[in-house]
Design a protein around this motif. Sequence first.
Motif, PDB file in Angstrom:
ATOM      1  N   TYR A 179     -52.225 -47.850  37.564  1.00 27.92           N
ATOM      2  CA  TYR A 179     -52.783 -48.932  37.060  1.00 27.92           C
ATOM      3  C   TYR A 179     -51.850 -50.173  36.905  1.00 27.92           C
ATOM      4  CZ  TYR A 179     -55.670 -45.125  34.652  1.00 27.92           C
ATOM      5  OH  TYR A 179     -56.535 -43.985  34.823  1.00 27.92           O
ATOM      6  N   GLY A 180     -52.064 -51.181  37.131  1.00 23.38           N
ATOM      7  CA  GLY A 180     -51.489 -52.283  37.317  1.00 23.38           C
ATOM      8  C   GLY A 180     -52.289 -53.827  36.585  1.00 23.38           C
ATOM      9  N   GLU A 181     -52.851 -54.530  37.386  1.00 25.00           N
ATOM     10  CA  GLU A 181     -53.632 -55.326  36.965  1.00 25.00           C
ATOM     11  C   GLU A 181     -55.168 -54.866  37.106  1.00 25.00           C
ATOM     12  OE1 GLU A 181     -52.618 -58.801  39.190  1.00 25.00           O
ATOM     13  OE2 GLU A 181     -50.956 -59.254  37.990  1.00 25.00           O
ATOM     14  N   HIS A 182     -56.134 -55.548  36.335  1.00 22.49           N
ATOM     15  CA  HIS A 182     -57.436 -55.634  36.453  1.00 22.49           C
ATOM     16  C   HIS A 182     -58.135 -56.760  36.091  1.00 22.49           C
ATOM     17  CE1 HIS A 182     -58.255 -52.901  32.433  1.00 22.49           C
ATOM     18  NE2 HIS A 182     -57.375 -53.844  32.469  1.00 22.49           N
ATOM     19  N   ARG A 183     -59.243 -56.833  36.955  1.00 22.38           N
ATOM     20  CA  ARG A 183     -60.034 -58.289  36.707  1.00 22.38           C
ATOM     21  C   ARG A 183     -61.182 -57.622  35.906  1.00 22.38           C
ATOM     22  NH1 ARG A 183     -58.323 -62.726  39.676  1.00 22.38           N
ATOM     23  NH2 ARG A 183     -56.727 -62.101  40.755  1.00 22.38           N
ATOM     24  N   ILE A 184     -61.492 -58.621  34.588  1.00 24.54           N
ATOM     25  CA  ILE A 184     -62.198 -58.295  33.662  1.00 24.54           C
ATOM     26  C   ILE A 184     -63.165 -59.509  33.385  1.00 24.54           C
ATOM     27  CG2 ILE A 184     -62.478 -57.548  31.234  1.00 24.54           C
ATOM     28  CD1 ILE A 184     -61.509 -55.404  32.637  1.00 24.54           C
ATOM     29  N   VAL A 185     -64.752 -59.424  33.485  1.00 27.09           N
ATOM     30  CA  VAL A 185     -65.318 -60.357  33.404  1.00 27.09           C
ATOM     31  C   VAL A 185     -65.466 -61.164  31.940  1.00 27.09           C
ATOM     32  CG1 VAL A 185     -67.094 -60.068  35.007  1.00 27.09           C
ATOM     33  CG2 VAL A 185     -67.420 -59.103  32.468  1.00 27.09           C
ATOM     34  N   GLU A 186     -65.692 -62.192  31.599  1.00 33.63           N
ATOM     35  CA  GLU A 186     -65.875 -62.885  30.246  1.00 33.63           C
ATOM     36  C   GLU A 186     -66.890 -62.115  29.569  1.00 33.63           C
ATOM     37  OE1 GLU A 186     -63.544 -64.902  28.814  1.00 33.63           O
ATOM     38  OE2 GLU A 186     -62.524 -65.114  30.612  1.00 33.63           O
ATOM     39  N   PRO A 187     -66.809 -62.118  28.114  1.00 35.85           N
ATOM     40  CA  PRO A 187     -68.026 -61.453  27.455  1.00 35.85           C
ATOM     41  C   PRO A 187     -69.515 -61.723  27.893  1.00 35.85           C
ATOM     42  CG  PRO A 187     -66.273 -61.854  26.096  1.00 35.85           C
ATOM     43  CD  PRO A 187     -66.152 -62.702  27.282  1.00 35.85           C
ATOM     44  N   ASP A 188     -69.678 -63.024  28.389  1.00 36.09           N
ATOM     45  CA  ASP A 188     -71.119 -63.315  28.608  1.00 36.09           C
ATOM     46  C   ASP A 188     -71.369 -63.383  30.105  1.00 36.09           C
ATOM     47  OD1 ASP A 188     -69.326 -65.611  29.277  1.00 36.09           O
ATOM     48  OD2 ASP A 188     -70.667 -67.105  28.312  1.00 36.09           O
ATOM     49  N   THR A 189     -70.495 -63.041  30.948  1.00 36.65           N
ATOM     50  CA  THR A 189     -70.709 -62.928  32.507  1.00 36.65           C
ATOM     51  C   THR A 189     -71.529 -61.832  32.978  1.00 36.65           C
ATOM     52  OG1 THR A 189     -68.749 -64.324  32.742  1.00 36.65           O
ATOM     53  CG2 THR A 189     -69.648 -63.109  34.563  1.00 36.65           C
ATOM     54  N   CYS A 190     -72.303 -61.941  33.603  1.00 38.16           N
ATOM     55  CA  CYS A 190     -73.391 -61.191  34.436  1.00 38.16           C
ATOM     56  C   CYS A 190     -73.048 -60.683  35.746  1.00 38.16           C
ATOM     57  CB  CYS A 190     -74.568 -61.300  34.038  1.00 38.16           C
ATOM     58  SG  CYS A 190     -75.312 -61.052  32.213  1.00 38.16           S
ATOM     59  N   VAL A 191     -73.553 -59.652  36.489  1.00 39.82           N
ATOM     60  CA  VAL A 191     -73.663 -59.276  37.705  1.00 39.82           C
ATOM     61  C   VAL A 191     -74.220 -60.709  38.600  1.00 39.82           C
ATOM     62  CG1 VAL A 191     -74.592 -58.029  39.497  1.00 39.82           C
ATOM     63  CG2 VAL A 191     -73.082 -57.231  37.675  1.00 39.82           C
ATOM     64  N   SER A 192     -75.263 -61.253  37.874  1.00 44.13           N
ATOM     65  CA  SER A 192     -76.027 -62.245  38.684  1.00 44.13           C
ATOM     66  C   SER A 192     -75.207 -63.465  38.587  1.00 44.13           C
ATOM     67  CB  SER A 192     -77.466 -62.605  38.002  1.00 44.13           C
ATOM     68  OG  SER A 192     -77.203 -63.185  36.770  1.00 44.13           O
ATOM     69  N   ASP A 193     -74.360 -63.865  37.752  1.00 42.77           N
ATOM     70  CA  ASP A 193     -73.592 -64.897  37.807  1.00 42.77           C
ATOM     71  C   ASP A 193     -72.690 -65.036  38.835  1.00 42.77           C
ATOM     72  OD1 ASP A 193     -74.824 -65.846  35.340  1.00 42.77           O
ATOM     73  OD2 ASP A 193     -73.454 -64.672  34.178  1.00 42.77           O
ATOM     74  N   MET A 194     -71.926 -63.893  39.037  1.00 47.50           N
ATOM     75  CA  MET A 194     -71.041 -63.790  40.236  1.00 47.50           C
ATOM     76  C   MET A 194     -71.782 -63.534  41.250  1.00 47.50           C
ATOM     77  SD  MET A 194     -67.941 -61.095  38.705  1.00 47.50           S
ATOM     78  CE  MET A 194     -68.909 -59.956  37.889  1.00 47.50           C
ATOM     79  N   ALA A 195     -72.954 -63.051  41.607  1.00 46.82           N
ATOM     80  CA  ALA A 195     -73.481 -62.981  42.894  1.00 46.82           C
ATOM     81  C   ALA A 195     -74.048 -64.319  43.250  1.00 46.82           C
ATOM     82  CB  ALA A 195     -74.890 -61.862  42.738  1.00 46.82           C
ATOM     83  N   VAL A 196     -74.490 -65.181  42.522  1.00 44.91           N
ATOM     84  CA  VAL A 196     -74.984 -66.492  42.774  1.00 44.91           C
ATOM     85  C   VAL A 196     -73.946 -67.466  43.087  1.00 44.91           C
ATOM     86  CG1 VAL A 196     -76.073 -68.420  41.631  1.00 44.91           C
ATOM     87  CG2 VAL A 196     -77.138 -66.285  41.234  1.00 44.91           C
ATOM     88  N   PHE A 197     -72.701 -67.232  42.462  1.00 42.76           N
ATOM     89  CA  PHE A 197     -71.488 -67.938  42.737  1.00 42.76           C
ATOM     90  C   PHE A 197     -71.198 -67.757  44.331  1.00 42.76           C
ATOM     91  CE2 PHE A 197     -66.705 -67.995  42.880  1.00 42.76           C
ATOM     92  CZ  PHE A 197     -66.811 -69.621  42.388  1.00 42.76           C
ATOM     93  N   GLY A 198     -71.310 -66.434  44.608  1.00 38.87           N
ATOM     94  CA  GLY A 198     -70.825 -65.925  45.915  1.00 38.87           C
ATOM     95  C   GLY A 198     -71.646 -66.285  46.908  1.00 38.87           C
ATOM     96  N   ALA A 199     -72.897 -66.183  46.732  1.00 42.61           N
ATOM     97  CA  ALA A 199     -73.824 -66.584  47.755  1.00 42.61           C
ATOM     98  C   ALA A 199     -74.096 -68.017  48.064  1.00 42.61           C
ATOM     99  CB  ALA A 199     -75.267 -65.965  47.341  1.00 42.61           C
TER     100      ALA A 199
END
Lengths: 78, 354
Positions: B47-67
């Motif tokens: 265990y070290g660092e982990h990446r955590i979304v903001e409370p209102d972030t959804c998978v689609s938000d990150m997917a659209v951003f990447g695409a």
Amino acid sequence: MKKVIDILQELRPEFDFTTNEDYIEDGMLDSFDVVSLVSMMDKEYGISIKGREIVPENFSSLAKIQALVKKYGVTDEV
Amino acid sequence: MKFKFHGKRIGGILTVIPKNVRTFEEEMGNYTATNARMKRMKEVMGYGEHRIVEPDTCVSDMAVFGAEQLFARGLVKKDEIGALLLVTDSPDHFLPPTSNIIQGRLGLSEDVYCLDMIQGCSGYVIGLLQAFQLLEQLRDKKVLLIVGTALSRKVSPKDRKTYPLVGDAVSVSIVENCAEATNIYAEMRMDGTRADALMIPAGGFRMPCTPETAVEHEDEDGNIRSLDNIVMKGGEVFNFMQVDVPPLIEGILQTAGKTKEEIDWFLFHQPNKFMVEKLADELEIPREKMPSNIVSHFGNSSGATIPTNICSNLADRVCEQSFDVCLSGFGVGLAWGAIVMKIGPLRFCEFAEY
């Protein structure tokens, strides 16, 4: 070389592992303690305990843990 | 089920990770265990660092951003996409499918076939298998394969069995036909009799979320969670991984006619460092050929750990050269699968922060 009992006491100093209690059933070792114990014994004895043997029944008593370690060819008194 | 494909490849991978970095040290106080035990866990489990979304972030938000980054940089064109596959354990809604939402937000053609698959840790393997099958129909078009999670939102921060390891990420891969690509061998297994080994009890139609399901309770190990949170039978999952996965890997290598020595990289799902190291030892594969550092740097992002692994450990090299790899995903379901294939040279292999 540390003995298993010493490693157990280092891991959970608040318990007496010389008793006949079931370490797992009586809550002296939880699943993370077992993983920590395996890691510590792997390092101490230069072995790699197989993942398939990391099951609660192999860690319920001192005798069972010692028997597990000896399966990996550790000949010294553990 | 066994699979064999020919003339397919991964063209590129972009993995989107949340900007929000949390460390195990700053969260240790949330768990009911002494600091000494927590520090030992950190070392053993990685265990070290982990990446955590903001409370209102959804998978689609990150997917659209990447695409959108891929389209903007010309790494793939919108009209080249024939299908959009989403594999996730955290859809935006029950209905409509999140893949349709992503297609709409990206402005893709109505001719793009969209499909959601609710899967977890074996998601990248399952997604690739579906993509390879669709490519039989698509010919000149490509599959936009999106695999990811925002599952931290369903994990109790007071559950040391799950929260220290969880991480959020969404990978966007281009999967395409390529006449020169070599054979791909794969196998997928499922066992629903062990479905309760990893589950979120409440939130579906079987047990809708109510004020009662949100009530926190303490388990025998002092972990605090509610029925709205994910619960894992850690011992059962660990045993599954050590007992069921190795014969699958041995079998698929034999089918592919490859020895362990001929495989450059074993890119496996990473629940934690200890599990991956023990799996490498069980398979008698040198630990350096099976990277186990993803939980330490990013957290366990379910189906996205394999592409995260590729982007983190091989990014430069896999854009220059080709490797023989064995990919394997295992977990929720229970489901476990593996693919033996060549990967690279990729046109892109990188991270983007959301």
